[in-house]
Design a protein around this motif. Structure first.
Motif, PDB file in Angstrom:
ATOM      1  N   HIS A 291      60.657 -19.197 -14.430  1.00 47.68           N
ATOM      2  CA  HIS A 291      61.498 -19.945 -13.493  1.00 47.68           C
ATOM      3  C   HIS A 291      62.581 -19.034 -12.932  1.00 47.68           C
ATOM      4  O   HIS A 291      63.728 -19.036 -13.376  1.00 47.68           O
ATOM      5  CB  HIS A 291      62.100 -21.171 -14.181  1.00 47.68           C
ATOM      6  CG  HIS A 291      61.062 -22.168 -14.603  1.00 47.68           C
ATOM      7  ND1 HIS A 291      60.483 -22.155 -15.854  1.00 47.68           N
ATOM      8  CD2 HIS A 291      60.461 -23.184 -13.924  1.00 47.68           C
ATOM      9  CE1 HIS A 291      59.595 -23.125 -15.940  1.00 47.68           C
ATOM     10  NE2 HIS A 291      59.548 -23.760 -14.780  1.00 47.68           N
ATOM     11  N   PRO A 293      64.943 -17.465  -9.629  1.00 49.83           N
ATOM     12  CA  PRO A 293      65.705 -18.088  -8.531  1.00 49.83           C
ATOM     13  C   PRO A 293      64.891 -18.284  -7.260  1.00 49.83           C
ATOM     14  O   PRO A 293      65.133 -19.234  -6.502  1.00 49.83           O
ATOM     15  CB  PRO A 293      66.859 -17.096  -8.310  1.00 49.83           C
ATOM     16  CG  PRO A 293      67.034 -16.408  -9.634  1.00 49.83           C
ATOM     17  CD  PRO A 293      65.651 -16.307 -10.211  1.00 49.83           C
ATOM     18  N   ARG A 296      63.572 -21.658  -6.192  1.00 49.11           N
ATOM     19  CA  ARG A 296      64.478 -22.725  -5.726  1.00 49.11           C
ATOM     20  C   ARG A 296      64.657 -22.684  -4.199  1.00 49.11           C
ATOM     21  O   ARG A 296      65.530 -23.345  -3.651  1.00 49.11           O
ATOM     22  CB  ARG A 296      65.837 -22.580  -6.419  1.00 49.11           C
ATOM     23  CG  ARG A 296      65.771 -22.809  -7.919  1.00 49.11           C
ATOM     24  CD  ARG A 296      67.152 -23.011  -8.511  1.00 49.11           C
ATOM     25  NE  ARG A 296      67.950 -21.795  -8.519  1.00 49.11           N
ATOM     26  CZ  ARG A 296      67.984 -20.919  -9.509  1.00 49.11           C
ATOM     27  NH1 ARG A 296      67.252 -21.137 -10.592  1.00 49.11           N
ATOM     28  NH2 ARG A 296      68.737 -19.835  -9.443  1.00 49.11           N
ATOM     29  N   ASP A 297      63.841 -21.914  -3.509  1.00 48.93           N
ATOM     30  CA  ASP A 297      63.915 -21.835  -2.054  1.00 48.93           C
ATOM     31  C   ASP A 297      63.688 -23.224  -1.454  1.00 48.93           C
ATOM     32  O   ASP A 297      62.747 -23.931  -1.833  1.00 48.93           O
ATOM     33  CB  ASP A 297      62.842 -20.859  -1.532  1.00 48.93           C
ATOM     34  CG  ASP A 297      63.070 -20.491  -0.078  1.00 48.93           C
ATOM     35  OD1 ASP A 297      62.893 -21.377   0.782  1.00 48.93           O
ATOM     36  OD2 ASP A 297      63.406 -19.330   0.184  1.00 48.93           O
ATOM     37  N   ARG A 301      57.933 -26.250  -2.326  1.00 50.70           N
ATOM     38  CA  ARG A 301      57.749 -27.280  -3.345  1.00 50.70           C
ATOM     39  C   ARG A 301      56.524 -26.895  -4.164  1.00 50.70           C
ATOM     40  O   ARG A 301      55.502 -26.496  -3.604  1.00 50.70           O
ATOM     41  CB  ARG A 301      57.553 -28.655  -2.697  1.00 50.70           C
ATOM     42  CG  ARG A 301      58.849 -29.256  -2.206  1.00 50.70           C
ATOM     43  CD  ARG A 301      58.622 -30.544  -1.449  1.00 50.70           C
ATOM     44  NE  ARG A 301      57.954 -30.307  -0.161  1.00 50.70           N
ATOM     45  CZ  ARG A 301      58.587 -29.895   0.930  1.00 50.70           C
ATOM     46  NH1 ARG A 301      59.876 -29.631   0.904  1.00 50.70           N
ATOM     47  NH2 ARG A 301      57.925 -29.722   2.057  1.00 50.70           N
TER      48      ARG A 301
END
Length: 512
Positions: A291, A293, A296-297, A301
């Motif tokens: 996970h 960064p 998280r764009d 999804r």
């Protein structure tokens, strides 16, 4: 035999000289070397002398017919596979069966459809290339096996020892020449005397009953000393020959430790708790690695659903300093921790190279070679890699082994399909594969949809798979913001209470 199968040496056999000439012209046009024979006896002689890669064989011939010639050629092949394709006017089922039983690998009736024959030749060409790659990998595996601490023994279906590694000589105190050709019961007499074993008085044992489970027993060294071992057996098939591979571990030290543990229940419980803590630590470490960064764009999804604690599917996303957006969806062979470990080299290289603004081609070369050099035989990673340039509204995509991806318009319908045209990563060396990412453009409100085969193969209680039809039906006529949830809901409704049999990964990327 050729070192690379860009062309083959083909033995063509037919008593009709006209047919033989036509075959010769056809094969040479395809770039192959051609050896000719006019009857079965001559074919066997030419095969033994020249060792061709493939045989095209007529059946009805003087001196020796094709069935007998096929049997003799297969017997002369020994440790290598040479495909035989029968070309005959005999087209009854019994002719086909007899041909296959004689050793043929394929059957084509006359008059010959040369389009079909060319396709069959290309298929055999690919198989020969893969066989050669497997042989190279086997040599590498042998080198590795000689450097492990456990004994590795291969045996045939009769229980006769074929090969041993250096650890076997050390553990059993016997040179390899005293073990090869002998029954495996010589090393492990007690293990093969149970109710599910055969050959108690002699040369064979039912090795197949040991597949998929480890078993403990007593082994015997050359000096007669007995010691406890653990053995695990797996079955492999090389050139259509069944072989059994046994990994034998000397557990004398472990047994002494177990006795001590059994004397103290508190220590045993502490050991169990420690093991559980290690697994939880491994889970947390994997989650931290996965996970990043980049996931998280806001334009991305995704979802990964594992069938076990660890997933062999991963997704990754990153932006380069120059603004390129990269995405990865990968699916390793197997399940659980071994599959999860398989994808870690791919994940690390992806994030390192995307920070350097590398091209997809450079990513694929590095990831593929890393897997080839670090992973054992049979482990590979299917992957979809995407790079988007949001300034020019253009992108590149490469798919190897994962299902086709879609470019979806604002109405939820595919405007472009990206087929899986490449092998998965880790199967061939990078210099053996052609890497050509597919370029594409998009318009406003487009989305890129990609997923693993676990989504397509998710089956409900009736055994019906979700399939690409289920994917496209779920997103049709939906708004882009609702599309991911629509897919999740459609899959959940399809499965009901039945869990997916494989890891499932799904990714939708907004193309701004």
């Amino acid at each position: 035999m050729n070192t690379a199968f860009d062309k083959m040496s083909v033995l063509a056999v037919d008593d009709n000289r006209t047919n033989l000439h036509i075959l010769q012209v056809f094969l040479k046009k395809l770039g192959h070397d051609v050896i000719l024979a006019e009857n079965g006896e001559q074919a066997v002689q030419r095969f033994e002398q020249l060792q061709p890669d493939l045989v095209l064989l007529d059946i009805m011939m003087p001196v020796m017919d094709g069935f007998e010639a096929a049997r003799r050629i297969k017997a002369a092949c020994r440790d290598k596979w040479v495909p035989i394709i029968f070309l005959s006017a005999l087209n009854r089922d019994e002719n086909l069966v007899e041909g296959l039983e004689a050793g043929a690998d394929d059957y084509l009736t006359k008059p010959i459809n040369f389009v079909v024959l060319e396709a069959k030749l290309r298929s055999m060409q690919r198989s020969l290339t893969m066989q050669q790659s497997a042989a190279v990998a086997l040599e590498r595996l042998r080198a590795i096996s000689d450097n492990v601490l456990d004994a590795i023994v291969t045996a045939d279906t009769n229980g006769q020892i074929l090969t041993v590694n250096q650890a076997t000589e050390r553990i059993f105190g016997r040179p390899s020449r005293e073990m090869i050709g002998q029954p495996v019961t010589q090393l492990l007499p007690e293990i093969f005397t149970g109710s599910d074993a055969e050959g108690r008085n002699g040369s064979s044992c039912k090795l197949a009953t040991f597949k998929g489970r480890d078993r403990e027993g007593i082994a015997v060294r050359r000096d007669g000393q007995q010691f406890p071992v653990e053995i695990g057996v797996s079955e492999v098939c090389i050139d259509q020959e069944r072989l059994f591979v046994g990994v034998i571990r000397d557990i004398s030290e472990r047994k002494r430790s177990e006795i001590q543990l059994q004397q103290n229940a508190t220590l045993l419980q502490a050991y169990f708790d420690h093991s559980q803590n290690e697994q939880q630590l491994a889970i947390r470490l994997m989650e931290k690695l996965l996970h990043r960064p980049g996931l998280r764009d806001p334009r991305l999804r995704y979802k990964v659903t594992a069938t076990e604690n660890f997933s062999g599917d991963i997704v990754a996303a990153s932006r380069s300093p120059e603004g390129r957006f990269y995405a990865l969806l990968a699916d390793a062979t197997g399940h659980g921790l071994p599959a999860a470990i398989s994808v870690l080299p791919v994940l690390a290289l992806f994030y390192r190279m995307t920070r350097l603004n590398r091209t997809i081609r450079e990513l694929i070369i590095e990831m593929n070679q890393q897997l080839r050099e670090s992973m054992p035989v049979g482990r590979f990673v299917a992957a979809t890699v995407v790079c988007l340039d949001e300034i020019s509204l253009s992108g590149e995509i490469w798919i190897g082994g994962t299902p086709e991806a879609y470019l979806i318009n604002a109405q939820g319908h595919p405007t472009d399909r990206f087929a899986s045209e490449n092998l998965a990563l880790g199967i061939l060396d990078s210099d053996q594969i052609e890497i050509k990412p597919r370029c594409f453009d998009w318009t406003t409100d487009s989305q890129l949809l990609m997923y693993s085969d676990g989504l397509l193969e998710a089956a409900n209680a009736e055994g019906v798979q979700f399939g690409s039809a289920g994917v496209l039906a779920a997103i049709a006529d939906t708004l882009p913001v609702n599309r991911f949830a629509a897919l999740e809901d459609a899959l959940a409704a399809h499965l009901g209470e039945i869990p997916a049999a494989d890891d499932v990964s799904l990714m939708i990327i907004d193309c701004p």
